[in-house]
Write a protein that holds these residues in place. Sequence first.
Motif, mmCIF file in Angstrom:
data_model
loop_
_atom_site.group_PDB
_atom_site.id
_atom_site.type_symbol
_atom_site.label_atom_id
_atom_site.label_comp_id
_atom_site.label_asym_id
_atom_site.label_seq_id
_atom_site.Cartn_x
_atom_site.Cartn_y
_atom_site.Cartn_z
ATOM 1 N N GLU A 268 0.995 -1.115 0.206
ATOM 2 C CA GLU A 268 0.222 -0.127 -0.405
ATOM 3 C C GLU A 268 0.637 1.443 0.434
ATOM 4 O OE1 GLU A 268 -2.544 -0.387 2.817
ATOM 5 O OE2 GLU A 268 -3.823 -2.211 2.225
ATOM 6 N N LEU A 269 1.574 1.407 0.420
ATOM 7 C CA LEU A 269 2.685 2.149 0.986
ATOM 8 C C LEU A 269 3.995 2.522 -1.069
ATOM 9 C CD1 LEU A 269 4.554 1.739 3.853
ATOM 10 C CD2 LEU A 269 3.027 3.843 3.432
ATOM 11 N N TYR A 270 3.908 1.519 -1.395
ATOM 12 C CA TYR A 270 4.822 1.535 -2.694
ATOM 13 C C TYR A 270 3.620 1.520 -3.827
ATOM 14 C CZ TYR A 270 6.858 -1.461 -6.173
ATOM 15 O OH TYR A 270 8.136 -1.433 -7.959
ATOM 16 N N ALA A 271 2.668 0.811 -3.876
ATOM 17 C CA ALA A 271 1.616 1.269 -4.541
ATOM 18 C C ALA A 271 1.378 2.583 -4.825
ATOM 19 C CB ALA A 271 1.026 1.069 -4.981
ATOM 20 N N LYS A 272 0.556 3.596 -3.735
ATOM 21 C CA LYS A 272 0.354 4.781 -4.198
ATOM 22 C C LYS A 272 1.241 6.080 -4.538
ATOM 23 C CE LYS A 272 2.943 7.424 0.519
ATOM 24 N NZ LYS A 272 1.699 7.603 2.020
ATOM 25 N N TRP A 273 2.841 5.478 -4.864
ATOM 26 C CA TRP A 273 3.616 6.738 -5.499
ATOM 27 C C TRP A 273 3.566 6.661 -6.863
ATOM 28 C CZ3 TRP A 273 5.214 10.237 -1.918
ATOM 29 C CH2 TRP A 273 5.588 9.782 -0.910
ATOM 30 N N ASP A 274 3.021 7.776 -7.284
ATOM 31 C CA ASP A 274 3.297 7.619 -9.465
ATOM 32 C C ASP A 274 4.682 7.899 -9.411
ATOM 33 O OD1 ASP A 274 3.128 7.838 -11.693
ATOM 34 O OD2 ASP A 274 1.135 9.309 -11.549
ATOM 35 N N ALA A 275 5.436 6.508 -9.445
ATOM 36 C CA ALA A 275 6.524 7.012 -9.863
ATOM 37 C C ALA A 275 6.741 7.655 -11.491
ATOM 38 C CB ALA A 275 7.126 5.465 -9.678
ATOM 39 N N GLN A 276 5.502 7.232 -12.019
ATOM 40 C CA GLN A 276 6.128 8.271 -13.532
ATOM 41 C C GLN A 276 6.066 9.571 -13.425
ATOM 42 O OE1 GLN A 276 3.373 7.152 -16.793
ATOM 43 N NE2 GLN A 276 4.384 8.530 -18.486
ATOM 44 N N VAL A 293 10.099 3.644 6.454
ATOM 45 C CA VAL A 293 9.847 2.548 5.293
ATOM 46 C C VAL A 293 8.387 3.380 3.780
ATOM 47 C CG1 VAL A 293 7.572 3.030 6.795
ATOM 48 C CG2 VAL A 293 7.728 1.029 4.891
ATOM 49 N N GLU A 294 7.924 4.912 4.323
ATOM 50 C CA GLU A 294 7.865 5.393 3.548
ATOM 51 C C GLU A 294 8.351 5.876 1.894
ATOM 52 O OE1 GLU A 294 3.370 7.511 5.594
ATOM 53 O OE2 GLU A 294 5.752 8.660 6.475
ATOM 54 N N SER A 295 9.897 6.095 3.094
ATOM 55 C CA SER A 295 10.736 6.592 1.899
ATOM 56 C C SER A 295 11.171 5.088 1.209
ATOM 57 C CB SER A 295 12.193 7.671 2.725
ATOM 58 O OG SER A 295 11.586 8.242 3.768
ATOM 59 N N TYR A 296 11.631 4.356 1.627
ATOM 60 C CA TYR A 296 12.351 2.857 1.016
ATOM 61 C C TYR A 296 10.872 2.626 0.195
ATOM 62 C CZ TYR A 296 13.015 -1.990 -0.079
ATOM 63 O OH TYR A 296 13.427 -2.619 -0.305
#
Length: 381
Positions: A268-276, A293-296
């Motif tokens: 959930e933390l990983y997927a919430k970021w729109d990396a593009q 963990v959010e930063s990671y």
Amino acid sequence: METSLNLNQVAAFVERSVLLQRNANQNGHLTSIPWLSGSPGIGKSEIIRQVCKERGWGLKVVYMATVMLEEITGLPKIGKDEDMKTEFILWSRPEIFNFNHLEVVPRSHQDPVILFLDDAHLCNRQIQAYMFQLLTYKSIHDHRLPQNVAIILAGNRGNDKAGFQEILAPVANRIFFIDLHADIDQWVEDYAIRNGIRADIITFLQNYPEFLIGKPIESGAWPSPRSWTYASIAMDSFGNSLTEQAMFTILSGHVGTEATTRFIEYYELYAKWDAQEILTNHAPMHTGNLSKVESYAMLSSCVTYLLKKLRENRFKLNGSIEGLITRFGAIVAEMIRYHKEIVPLGLKLLLLEEKAETGKTTVIEKLTSDRKIVQELFDIV
């Protein structure tokens, strides 16, 4: 001193033993036979296949869990001497001596062939009695293994709840037991990247290595390198239609609820970021208010997107890729200010994939000039 080895370390012992057995066969000497001992799903079988493919050796796999006694002993028949007066017992060639169909074909007839006896911990006492002769003399009845054949065994341990049969003392005394353990760094570099395991699973396990392998249980799911691999394949099969419910069902059915719950929290933390958006947006990115963990998770999400673009371009740098690297480098520099300790772990997958693809570390060198970060990255890989 560490008494167990990871799979990468054990490969050297396997290779040495194969050559030692081949020389012993040719010279009539005796030598011990390696037994790779470790938890189910750790990758014992896979390392043997990998060694054979890399060295150009042959491989015949015998699954001792399902082998019939006749496949080891052959079948008896009545034979007679030349004057046809004296009868005696002849034994047909056992199937275990049949090398016409190999899982891996050697480069040449002179190259070694591994006879891999998998799940050897399931051999009952009757089969073990014949293994005594096979391990000692490389023969059963009047049939001998070819001189270029080396035996390797693998099995689980007595506490793995895998139907372990006690090994007869004379058999055990001819075996070189090698205890194996799961190693997250080795698994990522030597298996996960090569076999396309999902980046979210890899980065999760890098941050939570205690979930790579759990205590084996009967009639239930538990985590192992094998079960994570199966889960990754099943999740990929859903493509873009993978929902959180489907993910939970797949993971809990493969690795158990505890590992699944922790993975979902991370995902959930990983997927919430729109990396593009992050890597194409030139607005400042502030990470000081993020937890470790959010930063990671954010760093891992950006690495996954950057790797996707690098793979599409076969890791060749152009203006578009250079722009993404420059933007990501600014984010890395910002993160170093607040959570420097997680940066090497976050960049690790990027370094490993580039090295595997090109043998170089160009992208990492462009991302940061922080010598401590770079040194730590190379230390952990």
